[in-house]
Motif scaffolding. Structure first.
Motif, PDB file in Angstrom:
ATOM      1  N   SER A 150      14.959   2.342  18.653  1.00  0.00           N
ATOM      2  CA  SER A 150      15.003   3.751  19.050  1.00  0.00           C
ATOM      3  C   SER A 150      13.614   4.395  19.076  1.00  0.00           C
ATOM      4  CB  SER A 150      15.931   4.540  18.116  1.00  0.00           C
ATOM      5  OG  SER A 150      15.363   4.615  16.825  1.00  0.00           O
ATOM      6  N   ASN A 151      12.580   3.676  18.648  1.00  0.00           N
ATOM      7  CA  ASN A 151      11.214   4.209  18.635  1.00  0.00           C
ATOM      8  C   ASN A 151      10.382   3.571  19.735  1.00  0.00           C
ATOM      9  OD1 ASN A 151      10.696   6.052  16.214  1.00  0.00           O
ATOM     10  ND2 ASN A 151      11.969   4.422  15.368  1.00  0.00           N
ATOM     11  N   ASN A 152       9.551   4.395  20.356  1.00  0.00           N
ATOM     12  CA  ASN A 152       8.708   3.904  21.440  1.00  0.00           C
ATOM     13  C   ASN A 152       7.321   3.480  20.982  1.00  0.00           C
ATOM     14  OD1 ASN A 152      10.715   4.329  23.311  1.00  0.00           O
ATOM     15  ND2 ASN A 152      10.056   6.421  23.748  1.00  0.00           N
ATOM     16  N   ASN A 153       6.987   3.745  19.737  1.00  0.00           N
ATOM     17  CA  ASN A 153       5.639   3.449  19.260  1.00  0.00           C
ATOM     18  C   ASN A 153       5.635   2.320  18.226  1.00  0.00           C
ATOM     19  OD1 ASN A 153       6.951   4.971  17.356  1.00  0.00           O
ATOM     20  ND2 ASN A 153       5.198   6.259  16.856  1.00  0.00           N
ATOM     21  N   ILE A 154       6.363   1.257  18.509  1.00  0.00           N
ATOM     22  CA  ILE A 154       6.482   0.129  17.583  1.00  0.00           C
ATOM     23  C   ILE A 154       5.113  -0.488  17.295  1.00  0.00           C
ATOM     24  CG2 ILE A 154       7.441  -2.187  17.269  1.00  0.00           C
ATOM     25  CD1 ILE A 154       9.876  -1.239  18.873  1.00  0.00           C
ATOM     26  N   SER A 155       4.269  -0.602  18.303  1.00  0.00           N
ATOM     27  CA  SER A 155       2.942  -1.190  18.101  1.00  0.00           C
ATOM     28  C   SER A 155       2.138  -0.390  17.081  1.00  0.00           C
ATOM     29  CB  SER A 155       2.168  -1.259  19.417  1.00  0.00           C
ATOM     30  OG  SER A 155       2.783  -2.167  20.293  1.00  0.00           O
ATOM     31  N   GLU A 156       2.180   0.922  17.202  1.00  0.00           N
ATOM     32  CA  GLU A 156       1.434   1.781  16.277  1.00  0.00           C
ATOM     33  C   GLU A 156       1.998   1.682  14.860  1.00  0.00           C
ATOM     34  OE1 GLU A 156      -1.834   3.738  15.538  1.00  0.00           O
ATOM     35  OE2 GLU A 156      -1.324   3.097  17.565  1.00  0.00           O
ATOM     36  N   ILE A 157       3.313   1.648  14.743  1.00  0.00           N
ATOM     37  CA  ILE A 157       3.959   1.519  13.424  1.00  0.00           C
ATOM     38  C   ILE A 157       3.570   0.192  12.779  1.00  0.00           C
ATOM     39  CG2 ILE A 157       6.186   1.242  12.259  1.00  0.00           C
ATOM     40  CD1 ILE A 157       7.337   3.131  14.479  1.00  0.00           C
ATOM     41  N   LEU A 158       3.624  -0.879  13.548  1.00  0.00           N
ATOM     42  CA  LEU A 158       3.290  -2.201  13.026  1.00  0.00           C
ATOM     43  C   LEU A 158       1.818  -2.287  12.645  1.00  0.00           C
ATOM     44  CD1 LEU A 158       4.223  -5.064  12.385  1.00  0.00           C
ATOM     45  CD2 LEU A 158       3.794  -5.657  14.771  1.00  0.00           C
ATOM     46  N   LYS A 159       0.945  -1.747  13.474  1.00  0.00           N
ATOM     47  CA  LYS A 159      -0.485  -1.762  13.184  1.00  0.00           C
ATOM     48  C   LYS A 159      -0.770  -1.032  11.874  1.00  0.00           C
ATOM     49  CE  LYS A 159      -3.897   0.677  15.392  1.00  0.00           C
ATOM     50  NZ  LYS A 159      -4.672   1.113  16.564  1.00  0.00           N
ATOM     51  N   GLU A 160      -0.200   0.150  11.701  1.00  0.00           N
ATOM     52  CA  GLU A 160      -0.406   0.927  10.473  1.00  0.00           C
ATOM     53  C   GLU A 160       0.154   0.186   9.257  1.00  0.00           C
ATOM     54  OE1 GLU A 160       1.031   5.166   8.602  1.00  0.00           O
ATOM     55  OE2 GLU A 160       0.710   5.058  10.769  1.00  0.00           O
ATOM     56  N   ALA A 161       1.332  -0.393   9.389  1.00  0.00           N
ATOM     57  CA  ALA A 161       1.944  -1.121   8.275  1.00  0.00           C
ATOM     58  C   ALA A 161       1.108  -2.345   7.888  1.00  0.00           C
ATOM     59  CB  ALA A 161       3.362  -1.545   8.643  1.00  0.00           C
ATOM     60  N   LEU A 162       0.596  -3.055   8.875  1.00  0.00           N
ATOM     61  CA  LEU A 162      -0.216  -4.235   8.581  1.00  0.00           C
ATOM     62  C   LEU A 162      -1.536  -3.862   7.904  1.00  0.00           C
ATOM     63  CD1 LEU A 162       0.402  -6.396  11.772  1.00  0.00           C
ATOM     64  CD2 LEU A 162       1.126  -6.914   9.439  1.00  0.00           C
ATOM     65  N   ASP A 164      -2.081  -1.170   6.108  1.00  0.00           N
ATOM     66  CA  ASP A 164      -1.713  -0.741   4.751  1.00  0.00           C
ATOM     67  C   ASP A 164      -1.492  -1.948   3.845  1.00  0.00           C
ATOM     68  OD1 ASP A 164      -1.887   1.913   5.453  1.00  0.00           O
ATOM     69  OD2 ASP A 164       0.291   2.225   5.612  1.00  0.00           O
ATOM     70  N   TYR A 165      -0.793  -2.942   4.352  1.00  0.00           N
ATOM     71  CA  TYR A 165      -0.510  -4.152   3.577  1.00  0.00           C
ATOM     72  C   TYR A 165      -1.798  -4.914   3.248  1.00  0.00           C
ATOM     73  CZ  TYR A 165       1.574  -8.584   2.181  1.00  0.00           C
ATOM     74  OH  TYR A 165       1.912  -9.711   1.480  1.00  0.00           O
ATOM     75  N   ILE A 166      -2.672  -5.052   4.230  1.00  0.00           N
ATOM     76  CA  ILE A 166      -3.959  -5.753   4.019  1.00  0.00           C
ATOM     77  C   ILE A 166      -4.783  -5.029   2.962  1.00  0.00           C
ATOM     78  CG2 ILE A 166      -6.176  -6.316   5.114  1.00  0.00           C
ATOM     79  CD1 ILE A 166      -4.526  -6.872   7.700  1.00  0.00           C
ATOM     80  N   ASN A 167      -4.866  -3.702   3.073  1.00  0.00           N
ATOM     81  CA  ASN A 167      -5.648  -2.917   2.106  1.00  0.00           C
ATOM     82  C   ASN A 167      -5.041  -3.003   0.709  1.00  0.00           C
ATOM     83  OD1 ASN A 167      -7.525  -2.144   4.013  1.00  0.00           O
ATOM     84  ND2 ASN A 167      -6.386  -0.300   4.564  1.00  0.00           N
ATOM     85  N   LYS A 168      -3.714  -3.005   0.618  1.00  0.00           N
ATOM     86  CA  LYS A 168      -3.034  -3.132  -0.671  1.00  0.00           C
ATOM     87  C   LYS A 168      -3.356  -4.482  -1.318  1.00  0.00           C
ATOM     88  CE  LYS A 168       1.572  -3.467  -2.656  1.00  0.00           C
ATOM     89  NZ  LYS A 168       2.994  -3.609  -2.343  1.00  0.00           N
ATOM     90  N   LYS A 169      -3.282  -5.554  -0.530  1.00  0.00           N
ATOM     91  CA  LYS A 169      -3.556  -6.894  -1.044  1.00  0.00           C
ATOM     92  C   LYS A 169      -5.035  -7.035  -1.444  1.00  0.00           C
ATOM     93  CE  LYS A 169       0.340  -8.991  -1.020  1.00  0.00           C
ATOM     94  NZ  LYS A 169       0.933  -9.423  -2.271  1.00  0.00           N
ATOM     95  N   ALA A 170      -5.906  -6.401  -0.713  1.00  0.00           N
ATOM     96  CA  ALA A 170      -7.342  -6.494  -1.026  1.00  0.00           C
ATOM     97  C   ALA A 170      -7.695  -5.774  -2.316  1.00  0.00           C
ATOM     98  CB  ALA A 170      -8.156  -5.906   0.125  1.00  0.00           C
ATOM     99  N   SER A 171      -6.930  -4.746  -2.653  1.00  0.00           N
ATOM    100  CA  SER A 171      -7.215  -3.993  -3.877  1.00  0.00           C
ATOM    101  C   SER A 171      -6.542  -4.576  -5.110  1.00  0.00           C
ATOM    102  CB  SER A 171      -6.808  -2.514  -3.703  1.00  0.00           C
ATOM    103  OG  SER A 171      -5.414  -2.426  -3.538  1.00  0.00           O
ATOM    104  N   GLU A 172      -5.709  -5.583  -4.948  1.00  0.00           N
ATOM    105  CA  GLU A 172      -5.029  -6.210  -6.100  1.00  0.00           C
ATOM    106  C   GLU A 172      -5.952  -7.135  -6.852  1.00  0.00           C
ATOM    107  OE1 GLU A 172      -1.453  -8.090  -4.671  1.00  0.00           O
ATOM    108  OE2 GLU A 172      -0.431  -6.190  -4.464  1.00  0.00           O
TER     109      GLU A 172
END
Length: 172
Positions: A150-162, A164-172
């Motif tokens: 139902s969302n048209n901006n899947i690429s943007e959502i995925l990019k932001e989530a990835l 965020d995940y990379i930054n979270k893992k780097a700070s662990e």
């Protein structure tokens, strides 16, 4: 010889990160003028399938020179290497370029200048990050699948989530 301030290829200015302009001498072929320049991956994709280019060089003393050059190499994009565009033209009057370094192709100690020294792919990508299309298959709960469709901006959502995940893992 003055330093190169700007380069236009086929009328389009390219972003210069670093470059080396030098002469190559080979006994059978004579002198060639070579320009190896670090460019963005976006620019590398533009020139990877071209053989020739009309090149306009502007030096820091504001003199300009127009050359029809052969594109002899472009670094493949996506392998993590700093992209380099290699241009070459045979010249009759090498005295015009007497202040340039001359690389003797007939010598065993032949060493070509490297424009990538001190430049990382991360620095290049800060200037212009290429985007590639990818296909992803995932197994998700049905409510997430419906929400994604139902969302048209899947690429943007995925990019932001990835990121965020990379930054979270780097700070662990």
């Amino acid at each position: 010889m003055p330093q190169i301030k700007r380069v236009k290829i086929n009328g389009e200015e390219i972003r210069l990160l670093n470059n080396v302009l030098y002469l190559h001498y080979s006994e059978g072929d004579g002198y060639s003028l070579l320009l190896d320049t670090v460019i963005t991956e976006v620019d590398a994709r533009k020139y990877s399938h071209k053989d020739k280019a009309e090149v306009l060089l502007r030096y820091d003393d504001d003199k300009e020179e127009s050359l029809d050059m052969f594109i002899t190499g472009v670094t493949e994009v996506g392998n993590g290497d700093v992209p380099v565009l290699e241009l070459e033209v045979n010249i009759d009057n090498h005295e015009k370029f007497r202040n340039l370094e001359v690389v003797n192709g007939d010598s065993i100690e032949c060493k070509f200048p490297d424009p990538t020294v001190g430049i990382t792919i991360e620095e290049v990508r800060k200037i212009d990050m290429p985007s590639d299309k990818i296909d992803i298959t995932a197994i998700l709960p049905i409510d997430l699948k419906e929400w994604l469709h139902s969302n048209n901006n899947i690429s943007e959502i995925l990019k932001e989530a990835l990121y965020d995940y990379i930054n979270k893992k780097a700070s662990e």
